[in-house]
Design a protein around this motif. Structure first.
Motif, PDB file in Angstrom:
ATOM      1  N   GLY A  42     -34.561  -2.209 -25.997  1.00 19.34           N
ATOM      2  CA  GLY A  42     -33.679  -1.318 -25.161  1.00 19.34           C
ATOM      3  C   GLY A  42     -34.757  -0.011 -25.067  1.00 19.34           C
ATOM      4  O   GLY A  42     -34.370   0.417 -23.736  1.00 19.34           O
ATOM      5  N   GLN A  43     -35.690   0.228 -25.705  1.00 18.55           N
ATOM      6  CA  GLN A  43     -36.428   1.315 -25.072  1.00 18.55           C
ATOM      7  C   GLN A  43     -37.327   0.989 -24.020  1.00 18.55           C
ATOM      8  O   GLN A  43     -37.398   1.745 -22.949  1.00 18.55           O
ATOM      9  N   TRP A  44     -37.969  -0.382 -23.858  1.00 21.90           N
ATOM     10  CA  TRP A  44     -38.661  -0.730 -22.982  1.00 21.90           C
ATOM     11  C   TRP A  44     -37.782  -0.703 -21.581  1.00 21.90           C
ATOM     12  O   TRP A  44     -38.503  -0.402 -20.670  1.00 21.90           O
ATOM     13  N   LEU A  45     -36.591  -1.390 -21.769  1.00 21.96           N
ATOM     14  CA  LEU A  45     -35.917  -1.359 -20.538  1.00 21.96           C
ATOM     15  C   LEU A  45     -35.499  -0.025 -19.838  1.00 21.96           C
ATOM     16  O   LEU A  45     -34.967   0.188 -18.786  1.00 21.96           O
ATOM     17  N   CYS A  46     -35.471   1.124 -20.956  1.00 22.43           N
ATOM     18  CA  CYS A  46     -35.331   2.325 -20.238  1.00 22.43           C
ATOM     19  C   CYS A  46     -36.590   3.009 -19.518  1.00 22.43           C
ATOM     20  O   CYS A  46     -36.049   3.969 -18.766  1.00 22.43           O
ATOM     21  N   VAL A  47     -37.572   2.563 -19.838  1.00 15.91           N
ATOM     22  CA  VAL A  47     -38.630   3.248 -19.268  1.00 15.91           C
ATOM     23  C   VAL A  47     -38.669   2.986 -17.651  1.00 15.91           C
ATOM     24  O   VAL A  47     -38.830   4.026 -16.972  1.00 15.91           O
ATOM     25  N   PRO A  48     -38.564   1.757 -17.102  1.00 17.78           N
ATOM     26  CA  PRO A  48     -38.302   1.657 -15.601  1.00 17.78           C
ATOM     27  C   PRO A  48     -37.226   2.440 -15.148  1.00 17.78           C
ATOM     28  O   PRO A  48     -37.201   2.970 -13.919  1.00 17.78           O
ATOM     29  N   MET A  49     -36.141   2.425 -15.979  1.00 16.88           N
ATOM     30  CA  MET A  49     -35.033   3.094 -15.526  1.00 16.88           C
ATOM     31  C   MET A  49     -35.127   4.562 -15.210  1.00 16.88           C
ATOM     32  O   MET A  49     -34.585   5.318 -14.221  1.00 16.88           O
ATOM     33  N   VAL A  50     -35.862   5.336 -16.064  1.00 23.40           N
ATOM     34  CA  VAL A  50     -36.181   6.802 -16.111  1.00 23.40           C
ATOM     35  C   VAL A  50     -37.033   6.809 -14.827  1.00 23.40           C
ATOM     36  O   VAL A  50     -37.025   7.913 -14.086  1.00 23.40           O
ATOM     37  N   LEU A  51     -38.216   6.109 -14.882  1.00 21.35           N
ATOM     38  CA  LEU A  51     -39.409   6.213 -13.654  1.00 21.35           C
ATOM     39  C   LEU A  51     -38.238   6.085 -12.362  1.00 21.35           C
ATOM     40  O   LEU A  51     -38.717   6.918 -11.386  1.00 21.35           O
ATOM     41  N   ALA A  52     -37.512   5.247 -12.251  1.00 21.89           N
ATOM     42  CA  ALA A  52     -36.798   5.036 -10.934  1.00 21.89           C
ATOM     43  C   ALA A  52     -35.763   6.368 -10.730  1.00 21.89           C
ATOM     44  O   ALA A  52     -35.590   6.616  -9.756  1.00 21.89           O
ATOM     45  N   GLY A  53     -35.047   6.937 -11.851  1.00 24.09           N
ATOM     46  CA  GLY A  53     -34.354   7.928 -11.661  1.00 24.09           C
ATOM     47  C   GLY A  53     -35.090   9.208 -11.152  1.00 24.09           C
ATOM     48  O   GLY A  53     -34.751   9.844 -10.355  1.00 24.09           O
ATOM     49  N   VAL A  54     -36.434   9.377 -11.780  1.00 20.22           N
ATOM     50  CA  VAL A  54     -37.186  10.421 -11.294  1.00 20.22           C
ATOM     51  C   VAL A  54     -37.595  10.155  -9.825  1.00 20.22           C
ATOM     52  O   VAL A  54     -37.469  11.447  -9.151  1.00 20.22           O
ATOM     53  N   ALA A  55     -38.152   9.088  -9.457  1.00 19.63           N
ATOM     54  CA  ALA A  55     -38.449   8.899  -8.164  1.00 19.63           C
ATOM     55  C   ALA A  55     -37.320   9.057  -7.238  1.00 19.63           C
ATOM     56  O   ALA A  55     -37.418   9.770  -6.026  1.00 19.63           O
ATOM     57  N   LEU A  56     -36.053   8.633  -7.541  1.00 16.78           N
ATOM     58  CA  LEU A  56     -34.710   8.761  -6.662  1.00 16.78           C
ATOM     59  C   LEU A  56     -34.499  10.302  -6.552  1.00 16.78           C
ATOM     60  O   LEU A  56     -34.311  10.788  -5.442  1.00 16.78           O
ATOM     61  N   TRP A  57     -34.371  11.021  -7.568  1.00 18.57           N
ATOM     62  CA  TRP A  57     -34.064  12.406  -7.734  1.00 18.57           C
ATOM     63  C   TRP A  57     -35.035  13.120  -6.781  1.00 18.57           C
ATOM     64  O   TRP A  57     -34.697  14.162  -6.252  1.00 18.57           O
ATOM     65  N   THR A  58     -36.312  12.935  -6.904  1.00 22.94           N
ATOM     66  CA  THR A  58     -37.662  13.657  -6.202  1.00 22.94           C
ATOM     67  C   THR A  58     -37.389  13.351  -4.631  1.00 22.94           C
ATOM     68  O   THR A  58     -37.436  14.358  -3.990  1.00 22.94           O
ATOM     69  N   TRP A  59     -36.958  12.139  -4.567  1.00 21.24           N
ATOM     70  CA  TRP A  59     -36.782  11.575  -3.071  1.00 21.24           C
ATOM     71  C   TRP A  59     -35.665  12.513  -2.322  1.00 21.24           C
ATOM     72  O   TRP A  59     -35.706  13.067  -1.248  1.00 21.24           O
ATOM     73  N   ALA A  60     -34.485  12.548  -3.237  1.00 18.45           N
ATOM     74  CA  ALA A  60     -33.308  13.228  -2.528  1.00 18.45           C
ATOM     75  C   ALA A  60     -33.779  14.556  -2.520  1.00 18.45           C
ATOM     76  O   ALA A  60     -33.050  15.178  -1.514  1.00 18.45           O
ATOM     77  N   ARG A  61     -34.256  15.319  -3.201  1.00 14.22           N
ATOM     78  CA  ARG A  61     -34.610  16.790  -3.225  1.00 14.22           C
ATOM     79  C   ARG A  61     -35.369  16.935  -1.894  1.00 14.22           C
ATOM     80  O   ARG A  61     -35.103  18.092  -1.383  1.00 14.22           O
ATOM     81  N   LYS A  62     -35.996  16.227  -1.479  1.00 14.95           N
ATOM     82  CA  LYS A  62     -36.936  16.205  -0.229  1.00 14.95           C
ATOM     83  C   LYS A  62     -36.245  16.140   1.061  1.00 14.95           C
ATOM     84  O   LYS A  62     -36.375  16.650   2.224  1.00 14.95           O
ATOM     85  N   GLN A  63     -34.709  15.441   0.847  1.00 13.87           N
ATOM     86  CA  GLN A  63     -33.929  15.410   1.929  1.00 13.87           C
ATOM     87  C   GLN A  63     -33.305  16.425   2.779  1.00 13.87           C
ATOM     88  O   GLN A  63     -33.218  17.491   1.933  1.00 13.87           O
ATOM     89  N   GLY A  64     -32.740  16.545   3.663  1.00 10.80           N
ATOM     90  CA  GLY A  64     -32.115  17.756   4.512  1.00 10.80           C
ATOM     91  C   GLY A  64     -30.709  18.226   3.808  1.00 10.80           C
ATOM     92  O   GLY A  64     -30.498  18.970   2.940  1.00 10.80           O
ATOM     93  N   ALA A  65     -29.597  17.650   4.286  1.00 12.82           N
ATOM     94  CA  ALA A  65     -28.220  17.848   4.035  1.00 12.82           C
ATOM     95  C   ALA A  65     -27.857  17.557   2.830  1.00 12.82           C
ATOM     96  O   ALA A  65     -28.158  16.680   2.401  1.00 12.82           O
ATOM     97  N   GLN A  66     -26.875  18.412   2.253  1.00 10.69           N
ATOM     98  CA  GLN A  66     -26.176  18.289   0.992  1.00 10.69           C
ATOM     99  C   GLN A  66     -25.201  17.391   1.431  1.00 10.69           C
ATOM    100  O   GLN A  66     -24.174  17.593   2.184  1.00 10.69           O
ATOM    101  N   THR A  67     -25.072  16.207   0.851  1.00 12.60           N
ATOM    102  CA  THR A  67     -23.929  15.265   0.984  1.00 12.60           C
ATOM    103  C   THR A  67     -23.186  14.605  -0.047  1.00 12.60           C
ATOM    104  O   THR A  67     -22.252  13.913   0.006  1.00 12.60           O
ATOM    105  N   ALA A  68     -23.519  14.860  -1.175  1.00  6.38           N
ATOM    106  CA  ALA A  68     -22.858  14.177  -2.441  1.00  6.38           C
ATOM    107  C   ALA A  68     -22.419  15.211  -3.559  1.00  6.38           C
ATOM    108  O   ALA A  68     -23.097  16.274  -3.611  1.00  6.38           O
TER     109      ALA A  68
END
Length: 268
Positions: free
Chosen positions: A242-268
């Protein structure tokens, strides 16, 4: 020291039809999703993009399929691939148990992608809508685990006031009631965090990224109190599956959140 009450898994018997508590928790999870997502689509950022209650109902249908199929296949592939390779018909024996959250998540992602494609919506628009509505369903599922006396915790100090003996484990020493820990962390706490975070309009992908990070971190913590599957034990670095499966999940979440913060308009 407490002892698990060993609830009858059957909540109601109607002649030959048995209604199980675990099934009722799934029903509660879907009902909570329908209610919360219906509130979400009324928020201005979603209402102005044409989201309706009917969309939520259709999305629930897709999500149920994703949860059931993905959860089962995830358990088969992540936890017991060798066993099911030798016993392929057992894959369909869902009444014997065996569902994996991370597989269910992948199933829901696939279902959301299909829904978004059919409705010509952006995938992240769909994901951001439903992300805050998921934790209450996870909480309901953990209550079902506790009622069934399954997925019990690791050994606990007998002086811990809520340490509990789970007779179903075949051992008499006290354990952490890890199902309740997960109910509180991945369920209630994550729901509160995401619901408050998502009340304000966010950039597309921010809410989804926050969910991936939040769930991954809280599940990783809870796994320290949950007994690893006996057929797997602890893996590399003393971490559970369960912990090993969480590692890529957290990394993907950080990458997605960071990418989203760099976008322009607020949409969600």
């Amino acid at each position: 020291m407490l002892v698990h009450p060993q609830f009858d898994p059957v909540a109601l018997q109607l002649g030959p039809v048995a209604i199980h508590w675990y099934g009722l928790t799934y029903l509660a999870a879907f009902g909570l999703f329908l209610w919360l997502a219906s509130l979400r689509v009324k928020q201005p950022q979603f209402a102005q993009r044409g989201w309706t209650r009917r969309d939520v109902e259709d999305l629930l249908f897709f999500g149920v399929l994703g949860v059931v199929l993905g959860g089962r296949l995830g358990y088969v592939l992540f936890y017991k691939p060798a066993y099911y390779a030798g016993n392929p018909l057992e894959i369909f024996a869902v009444w014997k148990g065996g569902m994996a959250f991370h597989g269910g998540l992948l199933g829901v992602i696939a279902a959301m992608w299909l829904f978004a494609r059919l409705r010509k919506r952006h995938f992240l628009d769909v994901a951001d809508l439903i992300a805050p509505c998921v934790p209450t369903g996870l909480a309901a599922g953990r209550i079902g685990n506790f009622i069934n006396g399954e997925l019990w915790g690791r050994a606990a100090d007998p002086s811990l006031p809520w340490a509990m003996v789970f007779p179903q484990s075949g051992q008499s020493f006290p354990r952490h009631p890890s199902q309740l820990y997960q109910f509180a962390l991945e369920g209630l706490l994550l729901f509160v965090i995401l619901w408050l975070y998502a009340r304000k309009p966010r950039r597309m992908g921010e809410v989804s990224g926050a969910f991936l990070v939040g769930y991954g971190v809280l599940r990783f913590i809870a796994e320290y109190f949950r007994e690893p599957d006996d057929f797997l034990g602890l893996l590399a670095l003393g971490m559970s599956m369960g912990q090993w499966l969480c590692v890529p999940m957290v990394l993907a979440g950080v990458a997605l959140w960071t990418w989203a913060r760099k976008q322009g308009a607020q949409t969600a």
